[in-house]
Design a protein around this motif. Structure first.
Motif, mmCIF file in Angstrom:
data_model
loop_
_atom_site.group_PDB
_atom_site.id
_atom_site.type_symbol
_atom_site.label_atom_id
_atom_site.label_comp_id
_atom_site.label_asym_id
_atom_site.label_seq_id
_atom_site.Cartn_x
_atom_site.Cartn_y
_atom_site.Cartn_z
ATOM 1 N N PRO A 144 -10.275 -4.402 -40.974
ATOM 2 C CA PRO A 144 -9.005 -5.107 -40.543
ATOM 3 C C PRO A 144 -8.374 -7.101 -41.815
ATOM 4 N N ASN A 145 -7.329 -6.919 -41.644
ATOM 5 C CA ASN A 145 -7.448 -8.324 -42.544
ATOM 6 C C ASN A 145 -7.894 -9.312 -41.824
ATOM 7 N N GLY A 146 -8.691 -9.992 -43.401
ATOM 8 C CA GLY A 146 -9.228 -11.640 -42.804
ATOM 9 C C GLY A 146 -10.283 -11.662 -41.420
ATOM 10 N N VAL A 147 -11.165 -10.079 -41.325
ATOM 11 C CA VAL A 147 -12.138 -9.435 -40.431
ATOM 12 C C VAL A 147 -13.000 -10.170 -41.407
ATOM 13 N N ASP A 148 -13.734 -10.535 -41.107
ATOM 14 C CA ASP A 148 -15.946 -10.509 -42.040
ATOM 15 C C ASP A 148 -15.945 -8.952 -40.724
ATOM 16 N N LEU A 149 -16.857 -8.478 -40.951
ATOM 17 C CA LEU A 149 -17.690 -7.354 -39.767
ATOM 18 C C LEU A 149 -18.651 -7.739 -39.682
ATOM 19 N N ASN A 150 -18.996 -8.421 -40.385
ATOM 20 C CA ASN A 150 -20.883 -8.423 -40.070
ATOM 21 C C ASN A 150 -20.451 -9.954 -39.402
ATOM 22 N N ASP A 151 -19.672 -10.418 -38.734
ATOM 23 C CA ASP A 151 -19.634 -11.533 -38.132
ATOM 24 C C ASP A 151 -19.944 -10.978 -36.911
ATOM 25 N N PRO A 152 -21.736 -11.650 -36.038
ATOM 26 C CA PRO A 152 -22.053 -11.581 -34.958
ATOM 27 C C PRO A 152 -20.902 -11.700 -34.082
ATOM 28 N N ALA A 153 -20.262 -12.901 -34.116
ATOM 29 C CA ALA A 153 -18.970 -12.108 -32.837
ATOM 30 C C ALA A 153 -18.296 -11.040 -32.697
ATOM 31 N N PHE A 154 -17.868 -10.457 -33.698
ATOM 32 C CA PHE A 154 -17.105 -9.730 -34.065
ATOM 33 C C PHE A 154 -17.871 -8.441 -33.846
ATOM 34 N N LEU A 155 -19.002 -8.399 -34.511
ATOM 35 C CA LEU A 155 -20.393 -7.195 -33.722
ATOM 36 C C LEU A 155 -20.872 -6.963 -32.191
ATOM 37 N N ALA A 156 -21.130 -8.003 -31.632
ATOM 38 C CA ALA A 156 -21.049 -8.347 -30.385
ATOM 39 C C ALA A 156 -19.956 -7.207 -29.507
ATOM 40 N N ALA A 157 -18.631 -7.974 -29.878
ATOM 41 C CA ALA A 157 -17.842 -7.158 -29.196
ATOM 42 C C ALA A 157 -17.210 -5.862 -29.108
ATOM 43 N N MET A 158 -17.944 -5.886 -30.613
ATOM 44 C CA MET A 158 -17.151 -4.275 -30.858
ATOM 45 C C MET A 158 -18.726 -3.096 -30.018
ATOM 46 N N LEU A 159 -19.890 -3.658 -29.462
ATOM 47 C CA LEU A 159 -20.607 -3.304 -29.016
ATOM 48 C C LEU A 159 -19.898 -3.032 -27.534
ATOM 49 N N VAL A 160 -19.726 -3.899 -27.385
ATOM 50 C CA VAL A 160 -19.083 -4.142 -25.607
ATOM 51 C C VAL A 160 -17.669 -3.165 -25.381
ATOM 52 N N GLU A 161 -17.160 -2.397 -26.757
ATOM 53 C CA GLU A 161 -16.661 -1.745 -26.433
ATOM 54 C C GLU A 161 -16.935 -0.939 -27.304
ATOM 55 N N GLY A 162 -18.287 -0.171 -28.191
ATOM 56 C CA GLY A 162 -18.359 1.098 -27.780
ATOM 57 C C GLY A 162 -19.241 1.601 -26.591
ATOM 58 N N GLU A 163 -20.013 0.192 -25.953
ATOM 59 C CA GLU A 163 -21.343 1.109 -24.843
ATOM 60 C C GLU A 163 -20.086 1.593 -23.473
ATOM 61 N N LYS A 164 -18.738 1.359 -23.999
ATOM 62 C CA LYS A 164 -17.921 1.764 -23.043
ATOM 63 C C LYS A 164 -17.145 3.320 -22.520
ATOM 64 N N GLU A 165 -17.380 3.610 -23.999
ATOM 65 C CA GLU A 165 -17.076 5.570 -24.308
ATOM 66 C C GLU A 165 -18.314 6.043 -25.455
ATOM 67 N N PRO A 166 -19.230 5.724 -24.870
ATOM 68 C CA PRO A 166 -20.380 6.261 -25.422
ATOM 69 C C PRO A 166 -20.415 7.423 -25.529
ATOM 70 N N LYS A 167 -19.678 8.485 -25.051
ATOM 71 C CA LYS A 167 -20.101 9.753 -24.240
ATOM 72 C C LYS A 167 -20.219 10.929 -25.260
ATOM 73 N N GLY A 168 -21.210 11.887 -25.181
ATOM 74 C CA GLY A 168 -21.512 12.868 -25.887
ATOM 75 C C GLY A 168 -22.668 14.113 -25.542
ATOM 76 N N PRO A 169 -22.497 14.276 -26.194
ATOM 77 C CA PRO A 169 -23.952 15.262 -25.332
ATOM 78 C C PRO A 169 -25.161 15.159 -25.303
ATOM 79 N N GLY A 170 -25.759 15.368 -24.368
ATOM 80 C CA GLY A 170 -26.893 15.015 -23.947
ATOM 81 C C GLY A 170 -26.898 13.593 -23.624
ATOM 82 N N LEU A 171 -25.661 12.630 -23.440
ATOM 83 C CA LEU A 171 -25.848 11.259 -23.139
ATOM 84 C C LEU A 171 -24.869 11.386 -21.444
ATOM 85 N N ASP A 172 -25.871 10.038 -20.845
ATOM 86 C CA ASP A 172 -25.615 9.995 -19.410
ATOM 87 C C ASP A 172 -24.895 8.788 -19.178
ATOM 88 N N ASP A 173 -25.274 7.697 -18.443
ATOM 89 C CA ASP A 173 -24.191 6.528 -18.046
ATOM 90 C C ASP A 173 -25.237 5.164 -18.681
#
Length: 299
Positions: A245-274
């Motif tokens: 995205p424009n003006g966003v540092d993808l390696n900023d720790p705060a941005f990475l932490a926020a993305m992890l929070v979103e990633g943990e919500k929907e990590p479903k895939g073969p062999g994965l559980d809650d």
């Protein structure tokens, strides 16, 4: 830009996994003595079971199912293990934590009241009748702690102070129940009238015909037992491509932490559980995201 996500989840199995601590418990139905059970658990897993919360008690009861007898856990009695109520190491000089003022006044099991100690080793008699634990609480609330007797001089001071006054609690006590792997836990789940503290009864089993409550038994008895070990983890690597995205540092720790929070919500895939944990895998330069090089035919 490409990024690697590591998704880890506890491997499925018949053994029970505690969420209180990262342990997997294994019920072994083969009857062994306590020492044989300990040897087996250390060879195959980590050690005999640590039971340090009601959550673990419930987990073991559920795992035992219809098993209606007792099974060894990792608690045992190390006799003649004494320590002082005052635990601050700075209070003691070399060898003073091991000083034992055994004598007529030091070995009694009944007392008029506690004896408190100030940091400068001024002793105060408290003449109210209490049990030892009440005396300890009183001294800690109103003064410093029950008296530690660090040397012969202090031993004589107390002897002079209590002469003709009866018997008084000091801070020496025996905390001899230890976990096989050296873990430190004050949690106890004894059955009624346990432990019996007979000379031969220095090992502990959980009685699953009595809600998993503990009983002390002769270590030579052959019983089923419970081991614990680390929770096995399976790992999946997912490669993610994102548009910056424009003006966003993808390696900023705060941005990475926020993305992890979103990633943990929907990590479903073969062999994965809650029970999934998500983490970034860093590149050799320490960054998570790296710019994708376009192929020649895309120019």
């Amino acid at each position: 830009m490409d990024v690697i996500l590591l998704l880890s989840t506890a491997a499925a199995g018949l053994s029970a996994v505690s969420s209180h601590a990262e342990r997997q418990y294994h019920f072994v139905s083969e009857a062994k003595s306590m020492s044989e059970a300990q040897r087996y658990c250390r060879e195959k897993h980590t050690d005999l079971a640590i039971v340090d919360s009601m959550e673990v008690v419930k987990l073991l009861n559920d795992m035992a199912g219809q098993h209606n007898q007792s099974a060894w856990i990792g608690l045992h009695d190390e006799r003649d293990t004494w320590r002082w109520s005052m635990s601050d190491p700075s209070f003691y000089g070399p060898g003073e934590t091991e000083f034992r003022p055994w004598g007529d006044w030091g070995t009694q099991q009944l007392a008029n009241g506690p004896m408190d100690i100030w940091p400068n080793a001024e002793f105060v008699l408290i003449k109210s009748h209490m049990i030892w634990t009440e005396a300890q609480s009183y001294c800690r609330e109103h003064h410093t702690d029950l008296a530690s007797v660090r040397n012969l001089t202090e031993s004589q001071q107390i002897a002079d102070l209590v002469a003709g006054e009866g018997k008084y609690w000091i801070g020496l006590y025996r905390d001899s129940w230890k976990w096989s792997d050296g873990s430190n836990s004050s949690f106890k789940y004894w059955a009624a009238n346990e432990p019996n503290l007979r000379a031969s009864k220095v090992c502990v089993a959980a009685a699953f015909d009595n809600s998993g409550k503990w009983e002390d038994l002769d270590c030579g008895l052959e019983k089923p037992f419970i081991c614990y070990g680390p929770v096995p983890v399976s790992m999946q690597v997912i490669k993610v491509r994102v548009q910056k995205p424009n003006g966003v540092d993808l390696n900023d720790p705060a941005f990475l932490a926020a993305m992890l929070v979103e990633g943990e919500k929907e990590p479903k895939g073969p062999g994965l559980d809650d029970n999934v944990q998500v983490a970034w895998r860093k590149q050799p330069d320490g960054q998570v995201f790296q710019k994708e090089e376009k192929k020649r035919d895309e120019l």
